[in-house]
Design a protein around this motif. Structure first.
Motif, mmCIF file in Angstrom:
data_model
loop_
_atom_site.group_PDB
_atom_site.id
_atom_site.type_symbol
_atom_site.label_atom_id
_atom_site.label_comp_id
_atom_site.label_asym_id
_atom_site.label_seq_id
_atom_site.Cartn_x
_atom_site.Cartn_y
_atom_site.Cartn_z
ATOM 1 N N ILE A 50 0.770 -1.313 0.059
ATOM 2 C CA ILE A 50 -0.018 -0.019 -0.011
ATOM 3 C C ILE A 50 0.879 1.311 -0.173
ATOM 4 C CG2 ILE A 50 -1.613 1.521 1.531
ATOM 5 C CD1 ILE A 50 -2.932 -1.302 2.351
ATOM 6 N N SER A 52 0.935 5.546 0.192
ATOM 7 C CA SER A 52 0.180 6.639 0.459
ATOM 8 C C SER A 52 0.833 7.963 -0.066
ATOM 9 C CB SER A 52 -0.328 6.598 1.983
ATOM 10 O OG SER A 52 -0.834 7.790 2.542
ATOM 11 N N ASN A 55 -2.368 11.836 1.265
ATOM 12 C CA ASN A 55 -3.786 11.092 1.590
ATOM 13 C C ASN A 55 -4.211 10.067 0.478
ATOM 14 O OD1 ASN A 55 -3.418 12.158 4.503
ATOM 15 N ND2 ASN A 55 -3.991 13.979 3.622
ATOM 16 N N ILE A 57 -4.498 7.008 -1.457
ATOM 17 C CA ILE A 57 -3.730 5.636 -1.205
ATOM 18 C C ILE A 57 -3.944 4.649 -2.456
ATOM 19 C CG2 ILE A 57 -4.328 3.539 0.065
ATOM 20 C CD1 ILE A 57 -5.231 5.385 2.437
ATOM 21 N N THR A 59 -2.811 0.582 -4.210
ATOM 22 C CA THR A 59 -2.364 -0.713 -3.696
ATOM 23 C C THR A 59 -1.663 -1.180 -5.001
ATOM 24 O OG1 THR A 59 -4.219 -0.985 -2.713
ATOM 25 C CG2 THR A 59 -2.933 -3.040 -3.104
#
Length: 345
Positions: A50, A52, A55, A57, A59
């Motif tokens: 993951i 970030s 803010n 996000i 995958t």
């Protein structure tokens, strides 16, 4: 410029930080750094990561293997258009399905394409303080936590979670003055497994994609104590140090066929953080008005572009904004020096 080609470049920078930080945790950082870099390069693993940034996000699915000295990697975005990064030996392919673009780069460095080793590990203690924050767990595995704290505001801090058994970095954060500017972490990972070569093949049909090829010319890399680096810097008119701690490390040419431009690239680094200066001819269709300048940021990466006469200078680095501006001023002085007429004897 190829530095903005793919979000995975940010992943590379964070993994670099983890490798460097673990080295500082020992009495013999160079020896341990060699062990960590070998582990990152040689160990086969597959997992979900993951990421970030500001803010936002996303995958990523990551696979890595080293079979008979040939590194194979595949990184697939699980969100959005499903971008892919595939490495096979010294060839790196980035696929952008929405834009229908296939970027092919040559990368003959021996380490993983997800990891960039520091240019001068022995310098790190001059600019960073290491703190051991004890054990923890990430993705079900035991890790050791470290914090590389910068000694000034010209560099980011780095929080690191290093796998206790394999030395692989499982979680990394870049820290600004008071906040996390970027983070990646594995949510699950399988280490030491067998991954068939077929798993590293692309899942995207790129038959009709536009192909862009990026090539890099000869590279000089040297530590801050290298006579060769200082000699090259003087011969090309660059100072040995562009900003406190950021010393001349490399010079190269880079050709990007998407616009046919050849850019000079100069690299300055404190051993961990790096600033790249790209100097290219100003676009023919650029407005003839007064020179423009622009600062931008994505996550930990700041970029600064300035028009200087018939040249455009672009700076990029995983450093705070304050680090780039004096280097841009230095580049402008360099261009003025090079373009100045030679006085008659």
């Amino acid at each position: 410029m190829r530095a903005r080609a793919l979000p995975s470049r940010h992943v590379m920078g964070l993994l670099l930080s983890a490798v460097s930080g673990m080295a500082l945790a020992q009495q013999t950082p160079d020896a341990l750094l060699e062990r960590i870099s070998s582990a990152v390069s040689d160990i086969t693993y597959s997992g979900t990561m993951i990421r970030s940034v500001d803010n936002n996000i996303s995958t990523l699915r990551v696979m890595h293997s080293n079979r008979d000295g040939v590194i194979r990697e595949k990184l697939v975005a699980q969100d959005g258009e499903g971008r892919e990064v595939i490495r096979n030996g010294d060839q790196l392919i980035c696929l952008f399905p929405e834009q229908r673009i296939k970027l092919i780069e040559s990368d003959n460095r021996p380490a993983s394409s997800l990891v960039r080793l520091p240019l001068a590990a022995s310098d790190l203690q001059r600019y960073y303080v290491l703190e051991d924050h004890g054990p923890a767990r990430v993705a079900g595995r035991k890790v050791q936590r470290y914090f590389i704290k910068p000694r000034d505001g010209l560099r980011y801090g780095h929080r690191l979670w290093i796998d206790s058994e394999t030395m692989l970095p499982l979680r990394m954060q870049m820290i600004g003055r008071s906040n996390v500017v970027e983070e990646i972490r594995f949510t699950n990972i399988d280490i030491g497994i067998d991954i068939p070569d077929t798993e590293f093949e692309s899942d995207i049909d790129s038959t009709d994609f536009k192909v862009i090829r990026a090539s890099t010319g000869p590279i000089l890399q040297a530590t801050s104590t290298s006579v060769a680096a200082d000699t090259v810097a003087r011969s090309e008119g660059w100072p040995a140090e562009a900003s406190p701690g950021f010393r001349f490390r490399a010079t190269m040419t880079q050709t990007v066929s998407v616009n046919g431009q050849v850019a000079q690239r100069v690299v300055f680094s404190d051993g961990l953080a790096t600033v790249s200066v790209f100097i290219a001819a100003r676009r023919a269709d650029a407005k003839a008005s007064k020179p423009q300048s622009q600062m931008a940021r994505i996550g930990a990466v700041h970029s600064y572009q300035r028009d200087m006469g018939d040249k455009t200078v672009t700076l990029m680095g995983e450093v705070p904004e304050a680090t780039l501006r004096p280097v841009a001023d230095l580049a402008e002085q360099q261009l003025i020096r090079v373009s100045a007429p030679v006085a008659d004897d």
